[in-house]
Design a protein around this motif. Structure first.
Motif, PDB file in Angstrom:
ATOM      1  N   PRO A   1      -2.863  -6.088  -0.417  1.00  0.00           N
ATOM      2  CA  PRO A   1      -4.005  -7.002  -0.452  1.00  0.00           C
ATOM      3  C   PRO A   1      -3.633  -8.310  -1.153  1.00  0.00           C
ATOM      4  CG  PRO A   1      -4.567  -4.862  -1.434  1.00  0.00           C
ATOM      5  CD  PRO A   1      -3.094  -4.871  -1.184  1.00  0.00           C
ATOM      6  N   LEU A   2      -4.180  -9.404  -0.662  1.00  0.00           N
ATOM      7  CA  LEU A   2      -4.000 -10.706  -1.293  1.00  0.00           C
ATOM      8  C   LEU A   2      -5.374 -11.277  -1.640  1.00  0.00           C
ATOM      9  CD1 LEU A   2      -1.338 -12.320   1.091  1.00  0.00           C
ATOM     10  CD2 LEU A   2      -0.932 -11.194  -1.109  1.00  0.00           C
ATOM     11  N   ILE A   3      -5.414 -12.164  -2.613  1.00  0.00           N
ATOM     12  CA  ILE A   3      -6.676 -12.806  -2.981  1.00  0.00           C
ATOM     13  C   ILE A   3      -7.185 -13.655  -1.824  1.00  0.00           C
ATOM     14  CG2 ILE A   3      -7.718 -14.512  -4.530  1.00  0.00           C
ATOM     15  CD1 ILE A   3      -5.757 -13.499  -6.687  1.00  0.00           C
ATOM     16  N   TYR A   4      -6.269 -14.362  -1.156  1.00  0.00           N
ATOM     17  CA  TYR A   4      -6.620 -15.202  -0.017  1.00  0.00           C
ATOM     18  C   TYR A   4      -5.540 -15.027   1.025  1.00  0.00           C
ATOM     19  CZ  TYR A   4      -8.176 -19.091   2.791  1.00  0.00           C
ATOM     20  OH  TYR A   4      -8.648 -19.829   3.829  1.00  0.00           O
ATOM     21  N   PRO A   5      -5.839 -14.889   2.243  1.00  0.00           N
ATOM     22  CA  PRO A   5      -7.107 -15.047   2.944  1.00  0.00           C
ATOM     23  C   PRO A   5      -8.032 -13.850   2.752  1.00  0.00           C
ATOM     24  CG  PRO A   5      -5.381 -14.481   4.503  1.00  0.00           C
ATOM     25  CD  PRO A   5      -4.727 -14.620   3.169  1.00  0.00           C
ATOM     26  N   PRO A   6      -9.299 -14.001   3.133  1.00  0.00           N
ATOM     27  CA  PRO A   6     -10.297 -12.973   2.847  1.00  0.00           C
ATOM     28  C   PRO A   6     -10.320 -11.808   3.832  1.00  0.00           C
ATOM     29  CG  PRO A   6     -11.340 -14.847   3.899  1.00  0.00           C
ATOM     30  CD  PRO A   6      -9.893 -15.225   3.670  1.00  0.00           C
ATOM     31  N   TYR A   7      -9.312 -11.676   4.670  1.00  0.00           N
ATOM     32  CA  TYR A   7      -9.268 -10.540   5.595  1.00  0.00           C
ATOM     33  C   TYR A   7      -8.131  -9.611   5.179  1.00  0.00           C
ATOM     34  CZ  TYR A   7      -5.929 -13.844   7.680  1.00  0.00           C
ATOM     35  OH  TYR A   7      -4.921 -14.741   7.863  1.00  0.00           O
ATOM     36  N   PRO A   8      -8.187  -8.350   5.623  1.00  0.00           N
ATOM     37  CA  PRO A   8      -7.182  -7.375   5.179  1.00  0.00           C
ATOM     38  C   PRO A   8      -5.780  -7.704   5.691  1.00  0.00           C
ATOM     39  CG  PRO A   8      -9.024  -6.294   6.295  1.00  0.00           C
ATOM     40  CD  PRO A   8      -9.197  -7.762   6.485  1.00  0.00           C
ATOM     41  N   MET A   9      -4.812  -7.484   4.848  1.00  0.00           N
ATOM     42  CA  MET A   9      -3.414  -7.623   5.229  1.00  0.00           C
ATOM     43  C   MET A   9      -2.958  -6.309   5.866  1.00  0.00           C
ATOM     44  SD  MET A   9      -2.427 -10.691   4.240  1.00  0.00           S
ATOM     45  CE  MET A   9      -4.001 -11.164   4.928  1.00  0.00           C
ATOM     46  N   GLY A  10      -1.754  -6.303   6.400  1.00  0.00           N
ATOM     47  CA  GLY A  10      -1.185  -5.083   6.952  1.00  0.00           C
ATOM     48  C   GLY A  10      -0.884  -4.081   5.851  1.00  0.00           C
ATOM     49  N   SER A  11      -0.465  -2.905   6.256  1.00  0.00           N
ATOM     50  CA  SER A  11      -0.147  -1.841   5.301  1.00  0.00           C
ATOM     51  C   SER A  11       1.215  -1.237   5.630  1.00  0.00           C
ATOM     52  CB  SER A  11      -1.215  -0.743   5.362  1.00  0.00           C
ATOM     53  OG  SER A  11      -1.145  -0.076   6.609  1.00  0.00           O
ATOM     54  N   THR A  12       1.755  -0.495   4.701  1.00  0.00           N
ATOM     55  CA  THR A  12       3.025   0.186   4.965  1.00  0.00           C
ATOM     56  C   THR A  12       2.850   1.226   6.072  1.00  0.00           C
ATOM     57  OG1 THR A  12       2.590   1.716   3.132  1.00  0.00           O
ATOM     58  CG2 THR A  12       3.980  -0.195   2.656  1.00  0.00           C
ATOM     59  N   GLU A  13       1.669   1.848   6.140  1.00  0.00           N
ATOM     60  CA  GLU A  13       1.409   2.816   7.211  1.00  0.00           C
ATOM     61  C   GLU A  13       1.446   2.127   8.575  1.00  0.00           C
ATOM     62  OE1 GLU A  13      -0.578   2.496   4.470  1.00  0.00           O
ATOM     63  OE2 GLU A  13      -0.063   4.342   3.410  1.00  0.00           O
ATOM     64  N   GLU A  14       0.897   0.916   8.648  1.00  0.00           N
ATOM     65  CA  GLU A  14       0.929   0.176   9.914  1.00  0.00           C
ATOM     66  C   GLU A  14       2.362  -0.233  10.273  1.00  0.00           C
ATOM     67  OE1 GLU A  14      -3.204  -2.177  10.445  1.00  0.00           O
ATOM     68  OE2 GLU A  14      -2.128  -2.606   8.578  1.00  0.00           O
TER      69      GLU A  14
END
Length: 105
Positions: A33-46
């Motif tokens: 997760p990042l503070i910005y942008p306000p949408y979800p980032m990728g994951s290690t599972e992805e």
């Protein structure tokens, strides 16, 4: 091909299309997760599922968790990729970010 922002969304779609076209993939994503942008980032599972999908298409996939804003992390990813594949034949720009800032002084 090097594909930053590859865990999901357009980056993932691009990496899969390139694999279907016969390219090996270096899939880089911040996977946190990042503070910005306000949408979800990728994951290690992805990233793991992307690697499985690329391999199912008959291509190799190196996954890298790194932030494209971190020069040292990107340099290490490029080094790992060239060690594995010998060279990087292209790059897509699916990762990166910016944050709004005031133009006033």
């Amino acid at each position: 091909r090097h594909a930053p922002g590859a865990a999901h969304g357009q980056g993932r779609a691009t990496a899969l299309a390139l694999a279907e076209d016969g390219y090996d993939i270096v899939a880089l994503d911040v996977a946190a997760p990042l503070i910005y942008p306000p949408y979800p980032m990728g994951s290690t599972e992805e990233l793991d599922s992307l690697r499985a999908a690329v391999e199912a298409a008959g291509r190799a996939c190196l996954t890298v968790v790194a932030d494209v804003r971190d020069d040292a992390a990107v340099s290490e990813a490029v080094h790992d990729a060239t060690d594995l594949f010998g060279r990087i034949g292209g790059d897509t720009s699916g990762g990166g970010g910016s944050a709004p800032a005031s133009a006033r002084r």
